[in-house]
Design a protein around this motif. Sequence first.
Motif, PDB file in Angstrom:
ATOM      1  N   GLU A 157      -5.845  -2.341  -0.412  1.00  0.00           N
ATOM      2  CA  GLU A 157      -6.488  -3.542  -0.896  1.00  0.00           C
ATOM      3  C   GLU A 157      -5.858  -3.717  -2.321  1.00  0.00           C
ATOM      4  OE1 GLU A 157     -10.744  -1.968   0.376  1.00  0.00           O
ATOM      5  OE2 GLU A 157     -10.256  -1.647  -1.470  1.00  0.00           O
ATOM      6  N   HIS A 158      -6.180  -5.232  -2.869  1.00  0.00           N
ATOM      7  CA  HIS A 158      -5.816  -5.438  -4.076  1.00  0.00           C
ATOM      8  C   HIS A 158      -6.959  -5.114  -5.074  1.00  0.00           C
ATOM      9  CE1 HIS A 158      -4.957  -8.096  -7.636  1.00  0.00           C
ATOM     10  NE2 HIS A 158      -3.804  -8.190  -7.274  1.00  0.00           N
ATOM     11  N   ILE A 159      -6.771  -4.455  -6.117  1.00  0.00           N
ATOM     12  CA  ILE A 159      -8.020  -3.912  -6.694  1.00  0.00           C
ATOM     13  C   ILE A 159      -9.114  -5.064  -7.229  1.00  0.00           C
ATOM     14  CG2 ILE A 159      -7.000  -1.756  -7.530  1.00  0.00           C
ATOM     15  CD1 ILE A 159      -6.814  -3.086 -10.360  1.00  0.00           C
ATOM     16  N   ASN A 160      -8.489  -6.313  -7.389  1.00  0.00           N
ATOM     17  CA  ASN A 160      -9.447  -7.600  -7.936  1.00  0.00           C
ATOM     18  C   ASN A 160     -10.225  -7.785  -6.611  1.00  0.00           C
ATOM     19  OD1 ASN A 160      -8.139  -7.329 -10.447  1.00  0.00           O
ATOM     20  ND2 ASN A 160      -6.905  -9.157  -9.868  1.00  0.00           N
ATOM     21  N   TYR A 161      -9.963  -7.347  -5.449  1.00  0.00           N
ATOM     22  CA  TYR A 161     -10.877  -7.938  -4.279  1.00  0.00           C
ATOM     23  C   TYR A 161     -11.104  -6.558  -3.360  1.00  0.00           C
ATOM     24  CZ  TYR A 161      -8.824 -12.341  -5.864  1.00  0.00           C
ATOM     25  OH  TYR A 161      -8.349 -13.508  -6.542  1.00  0.00           O
ATOM     26  N   PRO A 162     -11.830  -5.726  -3.946  1.00  0.00           N
ATOM     27  CA  PRO A 162     -12.144  -4.475  -3.133  1.00  0.00           C
ATOM     28  C   PRO A 162     -12.740  -4.781  -2.067  1.00  0.00           C
ATOM     29  CG  PRO A 162     -13.826  -4.603  -5.131  1.00  0.00           C
ATOM     30  CD  PRO A 162     -12.441  -5.851  -5.157  1.00  0.00           C
ATOM     31  N   GLY A 163     -12.608  -3.971  -0.918  1.00  0.00           N
ATOM     32  CA  GLY A 163     -13.280  -4.194   0.196  1.00  0.00           C
ATOM     33  C   GLY A 163     -12.480  -5.161   1.240  1.00  0.00           C
ATOM     34  N   VAL A 164     -11.580  -6.024   0.799  1.00  0.00           N
ATOM     35  CA  VAL A 164     -10.755  -6.898   1.518  1.00  0.00           C
ATOM     36  C   VAL A 164      -9.366  -6.390   1.852  1.00  0.00           C
ATOM     37  CG1 VAL A 164      -9.805  -9.195   1.538  1.00  0.00           C
ATOM     38  CG2 VAL A 164     -12.225  -8.909   0.382  1.00  0.00           C
ATOM     39  N   PRO A 165      -9.065  -6.069   3.059  1.00  0.00           N
ATOM     40  CA  PRO A 165      -7.634  -5.744   3.404  1.00  0.00           C
ATOM     41  C   PRO A 165      -6.567  -6.604   3.122  1.00  0.00           C
ATOM     42  CG  PRO A 165      -8.852  -6.063   5.399  1.00  0.00           C
ATOM     43  CD  PRO A 165      -9.812  -6.155   4.349  1.00  0.00           C
ATOM     44  N   ILE A 166      -5.317  -6.205   2.553  1.00  0.00           N
ATOM     45  CA  ILE A 166      -4.281  -7.177   2.562  1.00  0.00           C
ATOM     46  C   ILE A 166      -3.098  -6.813   3.310  1.00  0.00           C
ATOM     47  CG2 ILE A 166      -4.820  -7.820   0.079  1.00  0.00           C
ATOM     48  CD1 ILE A 166      -2.710  -5.631  -0.930  1.00  0.00           C
ATOM     49  N   SER A 167      -2.322  -7.870   3.716  1.00  0.00           N
ATOM     50  CA  SER A 167      -1.101  -7.544   4.736  1.00  0.00           C
ATOM     51  C   SER A 167       0.155  -7.618   4.022  1.00  0.00           C
ATOM     52  CB  SER A 167      -1.197  -8.495   5.609  1.00  0.00           C
ATOM     53  OG  SER A 167      -1.176  -9.782   5.403  1.00  0.00           O
ATOM     54  N   SER A 168       0.078  -8.053   2.589  1.00  0.00           N
ATOM     55  CA  SER A 168       1.140  -7.959   1.822  1.00  0.00           C
ATOM     56  C   SER A 168       0.998  -7.800   0.271  1.00  0.00           C
ATOM     57  CB  SER A 168       2.017  -9.012   2.006  1.00  0.00           C
ATOM     58  OG  SER A 168       1.441 -10.387   1.592  1.00  0.00           O
ATOM     59  N   TYR A 169       1.816  -7.556  -0.546  1.00  0.00           N
ATOM     60  CA  TYR A 169       1.767  -7.240  -1.990  1.00  0.00           C
ATOM     61  C   TYR A 169       3.020  -7.340  -2.481  1.00  0.00           C
ATOM     62  CZ  TYR A 169       2.486  -2.248  -0.824  1.00  0.00           C
ATOM     63  OH  TYR A 169       3.039  -1.192  -0.228  1.00  0.00           O
ATOM     64  N   SER A 170       3.133  -7.539  -3.892  1.00  0.00           N
ATOM     65  CA  SER A 170       4.365  -7.789  -4.543  1.00  0.00           C
ATOM     66  C   SER A 170       4.713  -6.630  -5.315  1.00  0.00           C
ATOM     67  CB  SER A 170       4.717  -9.032  -5.405  1.00  0.00           C
ATOM     68  OG  SER A 170       3.582  -8.618  -6.570  1.00  0.00           O
ATOM     69  N   GLN A 171       6.027  -6.502  -5.537  1.00  0.00           N
ATOM     70  CA  GLN A 171       6.482  -5.365  -6.763  1.00  0.00           C
ATOM     71  C   GLN A 171       5.556  -5.523  -8.055  1.00  0.00           C
ATOM     72  OE1 GLN A 171       8.546  -2.841  -5.955  1.00  0.00           O
ATOM     73  NE2 GLN A 171       8.391  -1.912  -7.948  1.00  0.00           N
ATOM     74  N   LEU A 172       5.700  -6.745  -8.406  1.00  0.00           N
ATOM     75  CA  LEU A 172       4.685  -6.893  -9.658  1.00  0.00           C
ATOM     76  C   LEU A 172       3.422  -6.286  -9.483  1.00  0.00           C
ATOM     77  CD1 LEU A 172       5.693 -10.566 -10.924  1.00  0.00           C
ATOM     78  CD2 LEU A 172       6.460  -8.285 -12.108  1.00  0.00           C
ATOM     79  N   ASP A 173       2.673  -6.418  -8.138  1.00  0.00           N
ATOM     80  CA  ASP A 173       1.239  -5.737  -8.151  1.00  0.00           C
ATOM     81  C   ASP A 173       1.548  -4.349  -8.197  1.00  0.00           C
ATOM     82  OD1 ASP A 173       0.004  -8.219  -7.433  1.00  0.00           O
ATOM     83  OD2 ASP A 173       0.665  -8.305  -5.426  1.00  0.00           O
ATOM     84  N   VAL A 174       2.757  -3.728  -7.760  1.00  0.00           N
ATOM     85  CA  VAL A 174       2.766  -2.152  -7.737  1.00  0.00           C
ATOM     86  C   VAL A 174       2.758  -1.921  -9.421  1.00  0.00           C
ATOM     87  CG1 VAL A 174       4.184  -0.260  -7.304  1.00  0.00           C
ATOM     88  CG2 VAL A 174       3.566  -1.900  -5.423  1.00  0.00           C
ATOM     89  N   VAL A 175       3.696  -2.594  -9.841  1.00  0.00           N
ATOM     90  CA  VAL A 175       3.959  -2.437 -11.311  1.00  0.00           C
ATOM     91  C   VAL A 175       2.769  -2.300 -12.113  1.00  0.00           C
ATOM     92  CG1 VAL A 175       5.106  -2.914 -13.406  1.00  0.00           C
ATOM     93  CG2 VAL A 175       6.588  -2.690 -11.399  1.00  0.00           C
ATOM     94  N   ALA A 176       1.983  -3.306 -11.954  1.00  0.00           N
ATOM     95  CA  ALA A 176       0.556  -3.597 -12.514  1.00  0.00           C
ATOM     96  C   ALA A 176      -0.521  -2.570 -12.082  1.00  0.00           C
ATOM     97  CB  ALA A 176       0.022  -5.032 -12.655  1.00  0.00           C
ATOM     98  N   GLN A 177      -0.328  -1.846 -11.345  1.00  0.00           N
ATOM     99  CA  GLN A 177      -1.213  -0.804 -10.549  1.00  0.00           C
ATOM    100  C   GLN A 177      -2.449  -1.661  -9.905  1.00  0.00           C
ATOM    101  OE1 GLN A 177      -2.076   2.545 -13.303  1.00  0.00           O
ATOM    102  NE2 GLN A 177       0.102   3.124 -12.918  1.00  0.00           N
ATOM    103  N   LYS A 178      -2.008  -2.846  -9.227  1.00  0.00           N
ATOM    104  CA  LYS A 178      -3.246  -3.559  -8.665  1.00  0.00           C
ATOM    105  C   LYS A 178      -3.409  -3.425  -7.245  1.00  0.00           C
ATOM    106  CE  LYS A 178      -3.913  -6.262 -12.271  1.00  0.00           C
ATOM    107  NZ  LYS A 178      -5.437  -6.612 -12.628  1.00  0.00           N
ATOM    108  N   VAL A 179      -2.698  -2.370  -6.407  1.00  0.00           N
ATOM    109  CA  VAL A 179      -3.014  -2.142  -4.883  1.00  0.00           C
ATOM    110  C   VAL A 179      -3.291  -0.843  -4.814  1.00  0.00           C
ATOM    111  CG1 VAL A 179      -1.606  -1.944  -2.781  1.00  0.00           C
ATOM    112  CG2 VAL A 179      -0.952  -3.677  -4.781  1.00  0.00           C
ATOM    113  N   SER A 180      -4.207  -0.506  -3.848  1.00  0.00           N
ATOM    114  CA  SER A 180      -4.843   0.568  -3.653  1.00  0.00           C
ATOM    115  C   SER A 180      -4.889   1.040  -2.246  1.00  0.00           C
ATOM    116  CB  SER A 180      -6.166   0.871  -4.563  1.00  0.00           C
ATOM    117  OG  SER A 180      -7.058   0.144  -3.783  1.00  0.00           O
ATOM    118  N   ASP A 181      -4.914   2.147  -1.858  1.00  0.00           N
ATOM    119  CA  ASP A 181      -5.295   2.563  -0.312  1.00  0.00           C
ATOM    120  C   ASP A 181      -6.581   3.562  -0.584  1.00  0.00           C
ATOM    121  OD1 ASP A 181      -5.032   3.019   2.239  1.00  0.00           O
ATOM    122  OD2 ASP A 181      -3.498   4.651   2.005  1.00  0.00           O
ATOM    123  N   GLY A 182      -7.299   3.192   0.382  1.00  0.00           N
ATOM    124  CA  GLY A 182      -8.499   3.984   0.425  1.00  0.00           C
ATOM    125  C   GLY A 182      -8.941   4.410   1.757  1.00  0.00           C
ATOM    126  N   HIS A 183      -9.267   5.767   1.936  1.00  0.00           N
ATOM    127  CA  HIS A 183      -9.897   6.287   3.402  1.00  0.00           C
ATOM    128  C   HIS A 183     -11.282   5.824   3.578  1.00  0.00           C
ATOM    129  CE1 HIS A 183     -10.839   9.343   6.196  1.00  0.00           C
ATOM    130  NE2 HIS A 183      -9.475   9.562   6.380  1.00  0.00           N
TER     131      HIS A 183
END
Length: 89
Positions: free
Chosen positions: A51-77
């Motif tokens: 998920e993108h942390i700004n949209y919890p509960g909504v799965p994403i199918s892609s993300y950018s390196q900038l999202d990773v650097v900004a710590q905006k992507v998470s994986d949840g069990h």
Amino acid sequence: GDIVLLAKPVTLTEGDRVTLTTDVPVATDGTSKPEKLLYAVSLPPVHGQIEHINYPGVPISSYSQLDVVAQKVSDGHDNSHGASKEALR
């Protein structure tokens, strides 16, 4: 150019959530613009979602390196009791 992706496996236990950092997916394509890299989720987690942390509960199918650097992507069990652990690769 060639693309190189280094990924450390991340293991999540029931109910865990991890924010992806540059320690987990590290990619390079031989250019001087790593911020332009895009990651596609080709095999989503079975017991959770990325998920993108700004949209919890909504799965994403892609993300950018900038999202990773900004710590905006998470994986949840997803708390599936039948699956106590899952690895993100």
